[in-house]
Write an enzyme that holds these catalytic residues in place. Structure first.
Site, PDB file in Angstrom:
ATOM      1  CG  ASP A 193      -6.210 -41.494 -22.984  1.00 41.45           C
ATOM      2  OD1 ASP A 193      -5.333 -41.214 -22.138  1.00 41.45           O
ATOM      3  OD2 ASP A 193      -6.596 -40.689 -23.829  1.00 41.45           O
ATOM      4  CG  HIS A 194      -1.817 -42.763 -18.971  1.00 39.06           C
ATOM      5  ND1 HIS A 194      -1.243 -42.598 -20.206  1.00 39.06           N
ATOM      6  CD2 HIS A 194      -1.403 -41.723 -18.222  1.00 39.06           C
ATOM      7  CE1 HIS A 194      -0.508 -41.507 -20.201  1.00 39.06           C
ATOM      8  NE2 HIS A 194      -0.585 -40.955 -19.016  1.00 39.06           N
ATOM      9  CG  HIS A 256      -3.214 -38.105 -23.090  1.00 37.62           C
ATOM     10  ND1 HIS A 256      -3.693 -39.384 -22.924  1.00 37.62           N
ATOM     11  CD2 HIS A 256      -1.859 -38.219 -23.095  1.00 37.62           C
ATOM     12  CE1 HIS A 256      -2.681 -40.220 -22.826  1.00 37.62           C
ATOM     13  NE2 HIS A 256      -1.563 -39.546 -22.925  1.00 37.62           N
TER      14      HIS A 256
END
Length: 505
Positions: A193-194, A256
């Site tokens: 999950d960037h 996110h």
């Protein structure tokens, strides 16, 4: 290697062991925009070992030289630092390419052949990156098993990184976990999950647990409410087909935004061990109060953008986007009022909102503290003071800002709200690394702290699936908003019921 002050004291100053990175989907947008520039910048900073090898795998019939040319163009366009000719030539020698279909066993034989041509130290450790559509994750994993590429000879390691979305709902997430675990252990599986790679997000742990100022106030006695905003000014960017099956809740909230919420709300971990941190995040997700029955209509808002103007440019509505149903009921905006049922956060509402085609691109967490219990300055010339607020700015300008009251110079007591601000870009000499640089490096090290665990994914999906089912069962309405605005008026009504309003970041 130049010292990066953002990492000093936090990470071992060492390179990963020699390895080979195999990128499935090397011809795709993610590889061009993020992975290749990230690898190049890691090489510039001296983080990549010698030897190492990067093998791109894709359907396009490229040669090694064609892949290297594409990589050069991608780095010129998307890298945070310019391409240096000498450093680039040294880096490019480590790039190779294998053409083939991901479902064809011959493709994996060719990958195996390229591995035998690599230096023995690099061949022994393998990092697979699935930059493919999620439907191919179990296919690639099974083909890796059948080819034997999923096994190490005992002198190295094997790991695999998978991109979001990890499942479409709870059932599909569980099925995907099960299929991947038939080939890889949980300690080998890195779900990326960037957002967790962004410096400000990582800094939340340091900010909370390395400073004695705020953590004693980090609870329901002192915090009034929390707002988490992830706003995008862009539209679908050619991803209408994907977005139609996803929507804002699946696309942004399940991963996110719940990750941000869990980091803000978690208890102090016993250690900085990956599982100790992720244990505390899972506890937060398990403590989220489910939205049951008609509560989905009371505490959630669904929105969809119509034609409008963004950054001075007229843009079409969601239903006019390519590959979108002209009668689509998919939400491009969602707002939620959530509660965490535990000792620390009892009674503190958490407001989440995210959407496309909003007024501007911004992501932040705003923690608003309670007002002083006694209005000491009510009889003076001081105006009604704004409550103290801590804003954690994630993008575009990473940093933090603290809002508090200060006396205006002069003979009378006048109070004005002021801001004390910290920005990464101006506080440190070195530019902050991109999220994918940090996450790729952690995967090379085998550090899973910033990656999501199996139970973390499934608990998040269990909560989101309850909302999705409620929307369908209780026919939650879809509100429209003009592109370039901050969302539908119903979202303002949601927070106004608590006598609050959304912060304009």
């Amino acid at each position: 290697m130049a010292d990066n002050p953002l990492r000093l004291g936090l990470e071992a100053e060492r390179r990963p062991d020699p390895f080979t990175l195999i990128i499935f989907g090397a011809t795709g947008d993610l590889c061009r925009r993020k992975l290749l520039p990230a690898l190049y910048n890691l090489a510039l900073d001296g983080w990549l070992p010698e030897p190492f090898l990067v093998i791109g795998v894709g359907r396009t019939a490229w040669t090694d030289d064609a892949f290297r040319q594409t990589a050069a163009e991608a780095i010129d366009r998307f890298s945070r630092r310019a391409r240096d000719r000498a450093r680039w030539e040294a880096f490019a020698r480590h790039l190779a390419y294998v053409a083939g279909d991901f479902q064809d066993g011959d493709t994996y034989q060719r990958i195996g052949q390229r591995l035998t041509e690599a230096p023995a130290e690099a061949e022994a450790s393998r990092l697979f990156y699935l930059a493919t559509p999620p439907a191919l994750y179990p296919v690639v994993a099974e083909r890796l098993r059948k080819s034997g590429l999923h096994r190490s000879d005992g002198t190295g390691w094997v790991r695999i990184i998978v991109e979001k979305p990890f499942g479409h709902d709870l059932e599909s997430a569980r099925a995907l976990n099960q299929s991947l675990h038939q080939v890889f252990g949980e300690d080998q599986l890195f779900r990326i999950d960037h957002y967790l790679g962004k410096e400000t997000v990582q800094n939340l742990l340091v900010f909370r647990f390395a400073n004695g100022i705020f953590e004693p106030l980090w609870n329901q006695q002192f915090i009034d409410h929390v707002q988490i905003t992830v706003a995008e000014s862009i539209g679908l960017e050619g991803r209408g087909g994907y977005y139609e099956s996803a929507g804002a809740l699946r696309d942004m909230v399940q991963n996110h935004m719940l990750q941000l919420l869990s980091l803000i709300a978690m208890e102090p971990p016993a250690t900085l061990d990956a599982d100790a941190i992720r244990d505390e995040k899972v506890k937060v997700l398990k403590a989220l109060r489910p939205l049951t029955g008609h509560e989905v209509n009371e505490f959630t808002v669904r929105g969809q953008y119509q034609a409008g103007v963004v950054d001075g440019v007229p843009v079409p509505g969601y239903r006019q986007e390519p590959d979108v149903d002209p009668q689509s009921n998919t939400e491009s905006y969602v707002a939620l009022r959530l509660q965490i049922d535990n000792w620390r956060w009892a009674g503190v509402p958490f407001y989440l909102r995210t959407g496309k085609r909003l007024a501007r691109r911004v992501s932040e967490i705003a923690i608003q503290f309670k007002r002083p219990p006694h209005r000491l300055f009510a009889a003076t010339r001081a105006a009604e003071m704004d409550p103290n607020l801590l804003a954690v700015k994630i993008q575009p300008d990473e940093g933090m800002a603290l809002r508090f009251g200060a006396k205006v110079p002069g003979p009378h007591i006048r109070v004005r709200t002021v801001n004390m601000e910290f920005l990464y870009g101006t506080s440190f000499a070195d530019p902050a690394p991109e999220a994918y640089e940090r996450l790729l490096l952690d995967a090379m090290w085998g550090d899973s702290t910033l990656f999501t665990r199996k139970d973390e994914v499934e608990v998040a999906w269990a909560f989101i699936s309850g909302i999705l089912e409620g929307w369908q069962r209780y026919h939650t309405p879809l509100y429209f908003y003009e592109a370039g605005s901050w969302g539908p008026g119903a979202a303002d009504d949601l927070i106004a019921r608590d006598a609050l309003r959304w912060r304009r970041p």
